[in-house]
Design an enzyme around this catalytic site. Structure first.
Site, PDB file in Angstrom:
ATOM      1  N   SER A 251       0.853  -1.185   0.000  1.00 13.56           N
ATOM      2  CA  SER A 251       0.000   0.000   0.000  1.00 13.56           C
ATOM      3  C   SER A 251       0.887   1.232   0.000  1.00 13.56           C
ATOM      4  CB  SER A 251      -0.891   0.009   1.235  1.00 13.56           C
ATOM      5  OG  SER A 251      -0.106   0.331   2.373  1.00 13.56           O
ATOM      6  N   LYS A 252       0.251   2.379  -0.030  1.00 15.36           N
ATOM      7  CA  LYS A 252       0.971   3.662  -0.070  1.00 15.36           C
ATOM      8  C   LYS A 252       2.002   3.765   1.049  1.00 15.36           C
ATOM      9  CE  LYS A 252      -2.120   6.859  -2.361  1.00 15.36           C
ATOM     10  NZ  LYS A 252      -3.334   6.059  -2.526  1.00 15.36           N
TER      11      LYS A 252
END
Ligand code: GLU
Length: 487
Positions: A251-252
């Site tokens: 994820s980010k």
């Protein structure tokens, strides 16, 4: 078998590593098995629809150089390839399911539907199936009150559903663990993902459904819908998860995930394709470098792994460097130029002079460039003033202002003739000067480097001076001397 596979993104956000991995696996499987690769836009969720993401799908894959054989822009015999243009079909099949007793009208209020959605996302309890066995005359009352209907699928209350997955083998689910009677057709007339996905995969004669493992919970439901419609489901092939180095889903938090970010950071498309294609697929234990053409030939389902793949940013960075070093000077020039233009380091387009300097500078940075985006910072000193530096920046460790001044004054005449000699000759000359001054070679080169480029990190020094020209290089040494004198 006639292989037909699809990438079926929902235009609800930017293309990220996971989606691109799915697309590439489908694409390479189609190529290696002489099949067809299809792009289908699953835009039935009108609330989350985002037009920009449609453009992003096209930009991403045209940047990567991946093309589909059938899709919204190129057409094909199974179109339209955009689900919002196929609404009539879904209504037709929802009707069939109602007629055959596999689905029913339900009159849930908006509030109830909301909690049903939460439940699909794994948040709520179960839907209570209240309309499943309600007699028609009771339903009539809802209709009379003007409450809009949705169509729900009748998931069997007992038994289990089994299907074969090329990666996972036999997968079996108790039907009581399947989503309780999910909505197939919404009150706005749009289908949900489940109905549209099944109808389209069947009508488009998709042979293999290759998608991320997070879709597994939907698979038994889809199999039930296929069977209710009297269809044989395609072969399933659920791809392993992609994780960050901490074992959590990528994820980010881990770094860039959208392709747009990788592109603007200066990764080469071929490096991305090579790296992403190995997230859950390997040819053998050793080989890491594959061109797109090789993947088109070698990719096979048998070598897809069950275990999660780890996305290693350092590895990708290394691979990008490998691909940068393999480029011809001309190709690297073309790749770097947009970054030089965008940063304002050269004009857009560059003057002839700047274009020439940049071409000459390419061999100087090719060895150490990791991302194209770093090129402007490395080469900026050739196209304008050196980066700003302070007097302290000029001082080698443990040396005083006076000692550094002495060094700069001693090397000034040497810098003037650097372009006339080879790197080896220059190095020898500077080395003897360092001996003469009783200091290390590094203590000589460091202040010159700062004076000329404004940065401690630069392309090889003698080459840089050669490109800049003796005149300018000497002027910059002079400026550094004056700065130290003013101390
Ligand atoms: N539209 C779904 C998605 O956004 C497709 C899933 C599938 O391939 O079945 O990923």
């Amino acid at each position: 078998m006639n292989v037909r596979v699809r990438y079926a993104p929902s235009p609800t956000g930017l293309q990220h590593i996971g989606g691109v991995r799915t697309a590439l696996f489908n694409y390479f499987f189609a190529r290696s098995s002489g099949g067809r690769f299809i792009l289908r836009i699953e835009d039935t969720d009108r609330e989350r629809y985002d037009e920009k993401s449609l453009q992003d799908i096209h930009d991403t894959f045209s940047w990567l150089g991946i093309r589909w054989d059938e899709g919204p822009d190129v057409g094909g015999d199974y179109g339209p390839y955009v689900q919002s243009e196929r609404s009539g079909l879904y209504r037709e099949y929802a009707q069939k399911l109602i007629e055959s007793g596999h689905a029913y009208y339900a009159y849930d209020t908006a509030q109830e539907l909301l909690s049903a959605r939460e439940e699909q996302e794994g948040k709520g309890s179960g839907y209570d199936r209240r309309f499943r066995d309600m007699p028609e005359d009771e339903k009539e009352e809802y209709r009379n009150r003007g409450i809009q209907s949705v169509v729900r699928f009748k998931v069997p209350l007992d038994g289990s559903t089994t299907f074969h997955d090329s990666v996972l083998g036999e997968v079996s689910w108790a039907n009581e663990d399947v989503n309780p009677d999910p909505v197939l057709l919404k009150s706005d007339g749009y289908p949900t993902y489940h109905l549209a996905n099944v109808v389209d995969d069947h009508l488009m004669e998709i042979s293999h459904i290759m998608r991320a493992q997070e879709w597994i919970p939907s698979a038994p439901l889809h199999v039930l819908i296929y069977r209710a419609l009297g269809w044989e489901p395609p072969e399933f092939c659920h791809l392993p998860l992609v994780m960050g180095d901490d074992g959590q889903k990528l994820s980010k938090r881990h770094g860039a995930t959208s392709l747009l970010e990788f592109r603007s950071a200066g990764y080469l498309p071929d490096a991305i394709i090579n790296y992403v294609s190995r997230l859950g697929w390997s040819y053998d234990d050793k080989r890491e470098i594959f061109s797109t053409a090789e993947l088109e030939e070698l990719f096979s389902l048998e070598k897809i792994s069950k275990a999660p793949a780890i996305f290693d940013y350092k590895k990708l960075e290394w691979l990008n460097g490998v691909y940068i070093r393999e480029l011809s000077s001309d190709a690297l020039y073309d790749a770097v130029l947009p970054f030089m233009e965008e940063s304002g380091t050269v004009g857009n387009p560059p003057t002839d002079d700047h274009a020439r300097i940049l071409r000459d500078a390419i061999p100087l940075i090719q060895e150490r460039l990791k991302y194209l985006k770093d090129a402007p910072a490395m080469l900026g000193f050739l196209f304008g003033e050196p980066g700003a530096y302070s007097p302290e920046d000029l001082l080698p460790k443990k040396l005083t202002v006076e000692e550094t001044l002495g060094i700069l004054q001693a090397v000034k005449p040497m810098v003037r003739v650097v372009p006339d000699m080879s790197d080896d000759e220059n190095e020898q000359k500077f080395r003897s000067m360092a001996d003469e001054l009783g200091t290390k070679l590094g203590n000589l080169l460091m202040p010159i480097r700062i004076a000329i480029t404004g940065s401690r990190i630069s392309p090889p020094l003698f080459g840089s001076i050669r490109l800049l020209g003796a005149e300018l290089a000497t002027e910059r040494i002079e400026a550094a001397i004056n700065l130290l004198k003013s101390q």
